[in-house]
Design a protein around this motif. Structure first.
Motif, PDB file in Angstrom:
ATOM      1  N   ILE A 296      -6.046  13.245  -6.129  1.00  0.00           N
ATOM      2  CA  ILE A 296      -4.872  12.352  -6.040  1.00  0.00           C
ATOM      3  C   ILE A 296      -4.328  12.365  -4.618  1.00  0.00           C
ATOM      4  O   ILE A 296      -4.001  11.315  -4.043  1.00  0.00           O
ATOM      5  CB  ILE A 296      -3.792  12.799  -7.059  1.00  0.00           C
ATOM      6  CG1 ILE A 296      -4.347  12.688  -8.472  1.00  0.00           C
ATOM      7  CG2 ILE A 296      -2.478  12.046  -6.826  1.00  0.00           C
ATOM      8  CD1 ILE A 296      -3.714  11.727  -9.389  1.00  0.00           C
ATOM      9  N   ASP A 297      -4.247  13.558  -4.038  1.00  0.00           N
ATOM     10  CA  ASP A 297      -3.799  13.662  -2.642  1.00  0.00           C
ATOM     11  C   ASP A 297      -4.679  12.823  -1.733  1.00  0.00           C
ATOM     12  O   ASP A 297      -4.176  12.083  -0.883  1.00  0.00           O
ATOM     13  CB  ASP A 297      -3.901  15.122  -2.156  1.00  0.00           C
ATOM     14  CG  ASP A 297      -2.674  15.917  -2.545  1.00  0.00           C
ATOM     15  OD1 ASP A 297      -1.678  15.280  -2.974  1.00  0.00           O
ATOM     16  OD2 ASP A 297      -2.710  17.155  -2.446  1.00  0.00           O
ATOM     17  N   SER A 298      -6.002  12.926  -1.915  1.00  0.00           N
ATOM     18  CA  SER A 298      -6.853  12.254  -0.943  1.00  0.00           C
ATOM     19  C   SER A 298      -6.821  10.744  -1.170  1.00  0.00           C
ATOM     20  O   SER A 298      -6.976   9.961  -0.235  1.00  0.00           O
ATOM     21  CB  SER A 298      -8.263  12.846  -0.914  1.00  0.00           C
ATOM     22  OG  SER A 298      -9.050  12.268  -1.896  1.00  0.00           O
TER      23      SER A 298
ATOM     24  N   GLY B  50      -5.790   8.299   1.781  1.00  0.00           N
ATOM     25  CA  GLY B  50      -6.621   7.128   2.077  1.00  0.00           C
ATOM     26  C   GLY B  50      -5.764   5.881   2.237  1.00  0.00           C
ATOM     27  O   GLY B  50      -5.978   5.078   3.145  1.00  0.00           O
ATOM     28  N   LEU B  51      -4.766   5.719   1.354  1.00  0.00           N
ATOM     29  CA  LEU B  51      -3.879   4.556   1.443  1.00  0.00           C
ATOM     30  C   LEU B  51      -3.117   4.557   2.762  1.00  0.00           C
ATOM     31  O   LEU B  51      -2.983   3.521   3.410  1.00  0.00           O
ATOM     32  CB  LEU B  51      -2.898   4.562   0.264  1.00  0.00           C
ATOM     33  CG  LEU B  51      -3.515   4.163  -1.081  1.00  0.00           C
ATOM     34  CD1 LEU B  51      -2.629   4.603  -2.233  1.00  0.00           C
ATOM     35  CD2 LEU B  51      -3.717   2.646  -1.129  1.00  0.00           C
ATOM     36  N   LEU B  52      -2.631   5.728   3.158  1.00  0.00           N
ATOM     37  CA  LEU B  52      -1.871   5.790   4.413  1.00  0.00           C
ATOM     38  C   LEU B  52      -2.772   5.469   5.605  1.00  0.00           C
ATOM     39  O   LEU B  52      -2.350   4.789   6.544  1.00  0.00           O
ATOM     40  CB  LEU B  52      -1.214   7.173   4.562  1.00  0.00           C
ATOM     41  CG  LEU B  52      -0.262   7.529   3.394  1.00  0.00           C
ATOM     42  CD1 LEU B  52       0.370   8.904   3.597  1.00  0.00           C
ATOM     43  CD2 LEU B  52       0.836   6.471   3.214  1.00  0.00           C
ATOM     44  N   GLU B  53      -4.031   5.913   5.537  1.00  0.00           N
ATOM     45  CA  GLU B  53      -4.996   5.576   6.594  1.00  0.00           C
ATOM     46  C   GLU B  53      -5.202   4.065   6.696  1.00  0.00           C
ATOM     47  O   GLU B  53      -5.276   3.506   7.786  1.00  0.00           O
ATOM     48  CB  GLU B  53      -6.369   6.177   6.276  1.00  0.00           C
ATOM     49  CG  GLU B  53      -6.644   7.524   6.910  1.00  0.00           C
ATOM     50  CD  GLU B  53      -7.993   8.053   6.430  1.00  0.00           C
ATOM     51  OE1 GLU B  53      -8.994   7.316   6.511  1.00  0.00           O
ATOM     52  OE2 GLU B  53      -8.018   9.200   5.941  1.00  0.00           O
TER      53      GLU B  53
ATOM     54  N   LEU C  49       0.833  -1.210   0.000  1.00  0.00           N
ATOM     55  CA  LEU C  49       0.000   0.000   0.000  1.00  0.00           C
ATOM     56  C   LEU C  49       0.870   1.262   0.000  1.00  0.00           C
ATOM     57  O   LEU C  49       0.541   2.253  -0.663  1.00  0.00           O
ATOM     58  CB  LEU C  49      -0.944  -0.008   1.220  1.00  0.00           C
ATOM     59  CG  LEU C  49      -1.928  -1.190   1.272  1.00  0.00           C
ATOM     60  CD1 LEU C  49      -2.813  -1.088   2.513  1.00  0.00           C
ATOM     61  CD2 LEU C  49      -2.794  -1.256   0.018  1.00  0.00           C
ATOM     62  N   LYS C  50       1.978   1.212   0.731  1.00  0.00           N
ATOM     63  CA  LYS C  50       2.879   2.370   0.764  1.00  0.00           C
ATOM     64  C   LYS C  50       3.458   2.621  -0.627  1.00  0.00           C
ATOM     65  O   LYS C  50       3.506   3.749  -1.110  1.00  0.00           O
ATOM     66  CB  LYS C  50       4.002   2.085   1.773  1.00  0.00           C
ATOM     67  CG  LYS C  50       4.938   3.230   2.016  1.00  0.00           C
ATOM     68  CD  LYS C  50       5.537   3.188   3.427  1.00  0.00           C
ATOM     69  CE  LYS C  50       6.582   4.290   3.587  1.00  0.00           C
ATOM     70  NZ  LYS C  50       7.960   3.781   3.442  1.00  0.00           N
ATOM     71  N   ARG C  51       3.851   1.543  -1.286  1.00  0.00           N
ATOM     72  CA  ARG C  51       4.436   1.661  -2.624  1.00  0.00           C
ATOM     73  C   ARG C  51       3.390   2.206  -3.607  1.00  0.00           C
ATOM     74  O   ARG C  51       3.714   2.990  -4.482  1.00  0.00           O
ATOM     75  CB  ARG C  51       4.941   0.284  -3.060  1.00  0.00           C
ATOM     76  CG  ARG C  51       5.506   0.234  -4.429  1.00  0.00           C
ATOM     77  CD  ARG C  51       6.904  -0.398  -4.465  1.00  0.00           C
ATOM     78  NE  ARG C  51       7.459  -0.293  -5.808  1.00  0.00           N
ATOM     79  CZ  ARG C  51       8.503   0.441  -6.102  1.00  0.00           C
ATOM     80  NH1 ARG C  51       9.129   1.121  -5.162  1.00  0.00           N
ATOM     81  NH2 ARG C  51       8.945   0.508  -7.354  1.00  0.00           N
ATOM     82  N   VAL C  52       2.148   1.792  -3.460  1.00  0.00           N
ATOM     83  CA  VAL C  52       1.098   2.314  -4.340  1.00  0.00           C
ATOM     84  C   VAL C  52       1.007   3.832  -4.164  1.00  0.00           C
ATOM     85  O   VAL C  52       0.977   4.587  -5.139  1.00  0.00           O
ATOM     86  CB  VAL C  52      -0.281   1.661  -4.038  1.00  0.00           C
ATOM     87  CG1 VAL C  52      -1.385   2.317  -4.851  1.00  0.00           C
ATOM     88  CG2 VAL C  52      -0.227   0.158  -4.335  1.00  0.00           C
TER      89      VAL C  52
END
Lengths: 421, 421
Positions: B81-83, B87-90, B36-39
């Motif tokens: 794109i930011d959100s 979302g991925l970091l969440e 997820l981090k890499r995405v």
């Protein structure tokens, strides 16, 4: 009755069930238990009347040429009546899941958010000959706060109607709307189709019976179905198995009650213990009357085993018959189970910690066991109390379904004026 | 591509998803989070490329005459794109439900019986224009250990394919089979039908979009569907309401974001506060631009309200419009909600303890609230973290669906040689 009339009857039953469910959903536990107690009392009091109606079903069944096994399942013996009543008393003892609030937690804005167990609403039960299911299923649905529409086997109609009459009177005697329990009053198969189409009023269908019935229900239902098609259960005897534990577990799994879904149908043996162990277990099983079908290696080691035909692997025999295969590794055993298993019950015999944990995590089945008989996959044995069936589908419930599985959870939110920013 | 070719492609995708799911199911949390981090990193690095593909979708959308609202939803702005990345970091921060064992308890015979959270397997997502759903849904499915097959709106195909490409590379870069994430490569609607028929390999379908899409999916699916058709949410202002709390809650519920499913669509006011309160709240709502439709009593009290037409009660306006009705009692309010509600979100404003508790227990909705805005029915707000959707069906999940709702529980049984007697 023609099909249009049946459609009307079933739709009307579903609407009445839905209406009655609103009151049942918030009924106190004491009243629900009082109803169940009254049912048990009345079944005892009216045993002669029940057995008279059951006798008429049996007579007609004999006339129609039902098999001995079917007539057996249909018969309400004194012992069967006893165990129905015992079942009711057990359900009375189970905690009422409805209204329990779990995970009540405070959010940063002060909202208290929890999840309250609530009934599903209206459940349709579709089952085959055994009339005791009528009482068991109705009692479980009722205790979980659900209305139920029961559609038993056509050969049991009179038995089911008299049991439903007792159930409904006990409900009404306690001041509750009797439409919380209804039996479909016709044996016409169109009634099943009509019931499966009531997706606006019926929340869940539970079919119980042979694979043909279940496939029919699944194919035609517009309502979610909880079911299992079959039980193809395996035991894997690992390289690091305690073979003294293995034998009683295997024999119990296969022999104790071969006709049920949690009985053993396939035995996998690690090659490093095969030579030592297969002759032992095959002799035990053969002595217990089990017909053995093995892979080439098994057959070479055990004179009792015949070569398994390709289409026999993965069979649900429901009989004193067993497939046996020698595998190279735990990984091969798990691959075999992934291919031939039915997601019901899988057990490993091992003393190796890591192999046990890997098997438990990796194997996809409603119950995965270490050093225990597959026969334990059962609501009572696993601590759920009575069960209404076993699910091998993963949605909602996976494994035995008890009272909790007949409910869902809604969110409850206690605020003090919060708005969203 | 003809239909037979599409059938083959989809069946093949499903089989590959199923195969990949077996490995994903036991993947450690660290690797899932690394993916997820890499995405997130790659989405940031490749923003220009993503927006270029999104631009082609927009261009074609304009040529095809898509509405402004649809083009808006289709556009991947910098902020969008930011959100997506936030979302991925969440999701990385959320606890991994897979492998957790709950209720591990000892049975009288010494068996340890628990319930382990396991992935569902393969999930099919069917959704409309927003390409950010591609990343959100894939990330949630992946963290919960499920393979996902994504079928977004035809107008977003290029955007979805590039996002899927980034997702799959991130998966592969971490040594995991990329078929855990797949996007249906054709816009042909037959692909949806083909996907809905893969009941042997796909475990769950989640449709997200308008009611027409969801009805289509439900009607044709042979796979369980988790969904909500619509959100017709109510607030009941009780006789014992604190009217100072009521106003901000009602305004927030109706006005903050009127186009979403947890926005207010119906206001019920107890007759004993109607005369005093309706003029106040109607003036506030009218000032906020809300068009008011009321019962005869409401209209008599509030010059801003027009008489509600019979077919308008229970409407999902998704707009600055509201139905208002004066009721005789809390019981009438609950009857109204049972008739017109959509089992989504229902809230009561009251200071009366017993009325609050009765409302919470009796009202059948995925979230029932006291003194709080309906806008809180949302996975993030209720403490689940990110959500993949909201379910108003009661099976499996009822309300917002987070990571836990994308899993199921199997029984795990640790024995030491037990057999069933």
């Amino acid at each position: 009755m023609n099909q249009a009339e049946i459609d009307t009857i079933i739709a009307d039953m579903a609407v009445r069930a839905r209406r009655a469910a609103r009151h049942l959903a918030i009924l106190d536990t004491a009243t629900k238990n009082a109803i169940l107690k009254r049912v048990a009392e009345q079944i005892r009091l009216q045993t002669a009347r029940i057995q008279e109606e059951n006798g008429k079903d049996l007579e007609e069944g004999r006339r129609k040429g039902l098999s001995g096994a079917m007539l057996d399942r249909l018969t309400l013996t004194d012992q069967g009546i006893d165990s129905m009543c015992d079942g009711l008393l057990e359900i009375i003892e189970l905690p009422d899941p409805v209204g329990q609030v779990e995970q009540l937690r405070k959010r940063p804005n002060g909202l208290l958010v929890g999840r309250m167990r609530v009934p599903l609403g209206v459940i349709g039960m579709i089952y085959e000959s055994r009339p005791n299911v009528t009482v068991d299923a109705a009692a479980l649905c009722l205790k979980a706060g659900n209305s139920v529409i029961l559609r038993g086997g056509s050969e049991a109609l009179r038995s089911n109607l008299i049991l439903a009459d007792i159930l409904r009177r006990a409900v009404a005697d306690n001041g509750v709307e009797p439409d919380v329990v209804q039996v479909v009053p016709t044996v016409d198969r169109h009634a099943v189709l009509a019931l499966l189409g009531q997706e606006d009023t019926v929340d869940l269908i539970i079919p119980r019976g042979g694979e043909t019935l279940i496939r029919f229900v699944t194919q035609h239902s517009r309502i979610p179905v909880l079911k299992h098609y079959k039980g193809v259960c395996h035991i894997f005897v690992d390289r690091d198995a305690d073979l003294d534990k293995a034998t009683p577990i295997i024999v119990n799994s296969k022999v104790q009650r071969p006709g049920v879904c949690n009985a053993l149908e396939g035995l996998l043996v690690h090659r490093s213990v095969a030579e030592r162990y297969l002759p032992v277990i095959c002799a035990e099983l053969a002595a217990a009357g089990v017909r053995l079908l093995g892979c080439a290696k098994t057959v070479a080691l055990c004179p009792q085993a015949m070569l398994t035909q390709d289409d026999q692997w993965g069979s649900e025999f429901l009989d004193l018959q067993l497939c046996i295969k020698v595998v190279e590794s735990a990984a091969e055993a798990m691959d075999y189970i992934a291919r031939y298993g039915s997601k019901h019950t899988e057990s490993i015999i091992t003393e190796n910690y890591s192999t046990a944990q890997l098997f438990v995590s990796s194997v996809d089945a409603s119950a995965v066991m270490v050093n225990a008989s597959t026969r334990f996959n059962d609501g009572g044995q696993l601590g759920l109390g009575a069960e209404i069936g076993i699910s091998t589908t993963k949605l909602h419930a996976y494994g035995p379904m008890g009272l909790e599985e007949l409910t869902t959870r809604k969110f409850v939110v206690y605020g003090s004026g919060q708005v969203r920013s």
